[in-house]
Design an enzyme around this catalytic site. Sequence first.
Site, PDB file in Angstrom:
ATOM      1  N   GLY A  98       3.785   8.831   0.306  1.00 42.73           N
ATOM      2  CA  GLY A  98       4.735   9.370   1.261  1.00 42.73           C
ATOM      3  C   GLY A  98       6.006   8.551   1.328  1.00 42.73           C
ATOM      4  O   GLY A  98       6.125   7.489   0.693  1.00 42.73           O
ATOM      5  N   VAL A  99       6.943   9.022   2.134  1.00 43.95           N
ATOM      6  CA  VAL A  99       8.253   8.375   2.200  1.00 43.95           C
ATOM      7  C   VAL A  99       8.195   7.029   2.913  1.00 43.95           C
ATOM      8  O   VAL A  99       8.890   6.075   2.528  1.00 43.95           O
ATOM      9  CB  VAL A  99       9.281   9.311   2.872  1.00 43.95           C
ATOM     10  CG1 VAL A  99       8.897   9.624   4.309  1.00 43.95           C
ATOM     11  CG2 VAL A  99      10.678   8.720   2.812  1.00 43.95           C
ATOM     12  N   ASP A 100       7.377   6.907   3.941  1.00 46.13           N
ATOM     13  CA  ASP A 100       7.357   5.666   4.722  1.00 46.13           C
ATOM     14  C   ASP A 100       6.894   4.473   3.892  1.00 46.13           C
ATOM     15  O   ASP A 100       7.538   3.423   3.873  1.00 46.13           O
ATOM     16  CB  ASP A 100       6.449   5.824   5.942  1.00 46.13           C
ATOM     17  CG  ASP A 100       6.976   6.846   6.932  1.00 46.13           C
ATOM     18  OD1 ASP A 100       8.208   6.986   7.028  1.00 46.13           O
ATOM     19  OD2 ASP A 100       6.166   7.510   7.602  1.00 46.13           O
ATOM     20  N   SER A 101       5.768   4.621   3.226  1.00 43.55           N
ATOM     21  CA  SER A 101       5.250   3.490   2.445  1.00 43.55           C
ATOM     22  C   SER A 101       6.142   3.182   1.253  1.00 43.55           C
ATOM     23  O   SER A 101       6.254   2.021   0.830  1.00 43.55           O
ATOM     24  CB  SER A 101       3.817   3.769   1.981  1.00 43.55           C
ATOM     25  OG  SER A 101       3.750   4.938   1.196  1.00 43.55           O
ATOM     26  N   ALA A 116       0.857  -1.186   0.000  1.00 48.24           N
ATOM     27  CA  ALA A 116       0.000   0.000   0.000  1.00 48.24           C
ATOM     28  C   ALA A 116       0.889   1.230   0.000  1.00 48.24           C
ATOM     29  O   ALA A 116       1.680   1.432   0.931  1.00 48.24           O
ATOM     30  CB  ALA A 116      -0.920  -0.018   1.218  1.00 48.24           C
ATOM     31  N   CYS A 160      -9.964   3.465   9.874  1.00 50.09           N
ATOM     32  CA  CYS A 160      -9.435   3.234   8.525  1.00 50.09           C
ATOM     33  C   CYS A 160      -8.619   1.946   8.487  1.00 50.09           C
ATOM     34  O   CYS A 160      -8.740   1.145   7.557  1.00 50.09           O
ATOM     35  CB  CYS A 160      -8.581   4.416   8.086  1.00 50.09           C
ATOM     36  SG  CYS A 160      -7.928   4.265   6.411  1.00 50.09           S
ATOM     37  N   CYS A 220      -6.865  12.979   7.652  1.00 46.71           N
ATOM     38  CA  CYS A 220      -6.530  13.062   6.226  1.00 46.71           C
ATOM     39  C   CYS A 220      -7.646  13.666   5.384  1.00 46.71           C
ATOM     40  O   CYS A 220      -7.382  14.308   4.377  1.00 46.71           O
ATOM     41  CB  CYS A 220      -6.150  11.680   5.692  1.00 46.71           C
ATOM     42  SG  CYS A 220      -7.511  10.493   5.588  1.00 46.71           S
ATOM     43  N   SER A 227       1.024   5.264  -0.121  1.00 46.96           N
ATOM     44  CA  SER A 227       0.234   6.484   0.056  1.00 46.96           C
ATOM     45  C   SER A 227       0.761   7.651  -0.762  1.00 46.96           C
ATOM     46  O   SER A 227       0.061   8.640  -0.955  1.00 46.96           O
ATOM     47  CB  SER A 227       0.221   6.879   1.532  1.00 46.96           C
ATOM     48  OG  SER A 227       1.527   7.255   1.941  1.00 46.96           O
TER      49      SER A 227
END
Length: 367
Positions: free
Chosen positions: A10-13, A6, A101, A197, A8
């Site tokens: 962003g950097v983490d995913s 998954a 979520c 969000c 998003s």
Amino acid sequence: MRVLAAMSGGVDSAVAAARMVDAGHDVTGVHLALSSNPQSFRSGARGCCTLEDSRDARRAADVMGIPFYIWDLAERFRADVVEDFVAEYAAGRTPNPCLRCNEKIKFSAVLERALALGFDAVCTGHYARILDGPQGRELHRAVDPEKDQSYVLGVLTSEQLAHAIFPLGDTVKTDIRDEAERRGLAVARKPDSHDICFIADGDTAGFLRDQLGEAPGEVVDTSGEVIGEHDGTFGFTIGQRKGLRIGRPAPDGKPRYVLDISPVDRRVTVGSREELAVGEVVGSAPRWCGPAPVGVVECAAQFRAHGEPVPARAELVDDVLTVWFDVAQEGVAPGQAIVLYDGDRVIGSATIDRAHSPMIMNSSRAI
């Protein structure tokens, strides 16, 4: 192993997906379109699910050389998360949409679809760890306490944990950004999203006012005397101190806090900080990250995403969870999730229905 990552935007995913590729898994990226009318660009560091985010996710997938798809879950997200959020506030409760979520979207709708398509697991950029324990897979806190997200994952069942992967749980955030730069990912320095969000401007009260309309009412003290007015009970939460719109100070000159919210008669009750003290909560809809507890168990309880865990005792009887705090707590509100821990291990969670304090219980009142 076939892994659905998954992403998003962003950097983490992005780094989580890249680590899965490095580990030799067959990885496919997917971006969840959760807004039926996404903005073109973010507003600062708030919000997510914009067109910019989906493009960032696609670019990251291209760098990794993995297939990438966009899944439209906007209708499901609105029904299970946004409408639930609005309904909870309308009922005078304080929900956490991130938990909802994770429960209803990322590890229900997405995981179910992934398994149906032949994937073995879903990978996300959450900061938490899954470890093998004596009774199966266990959910644990992340190594980085500042980024730990085990609280919002406390709704996951052992069956869902069996098909979940959190590659970032053993890493601190600064190292993630450095790793993203080394990998050539353009999102390396992209700001994190904050707040809720689907409320990109951060104005929760304004969002709820648009959804529910103004419903003026009274602000009263514990004796029932009217000391102010409000535009809607949805603008308040238990423990709130600022924005109470009280016409005059308390007799002792001390600040006043929200003690009770009653949407039916449109009343908000305020009182002293001492009256916020809560010694016991009762929760429903428990979810266990492993075997359900038996009897009274010693544990640590957390009722905010970034709150401190506090010593407690808990007992489950007929799907009703009662938790007693060793030391009285403040600002505990119906609708919040209470997550139980055994050290770093997440035992499970429940939704708070009632919170009792010694002072209020003595007068036969419950928050």
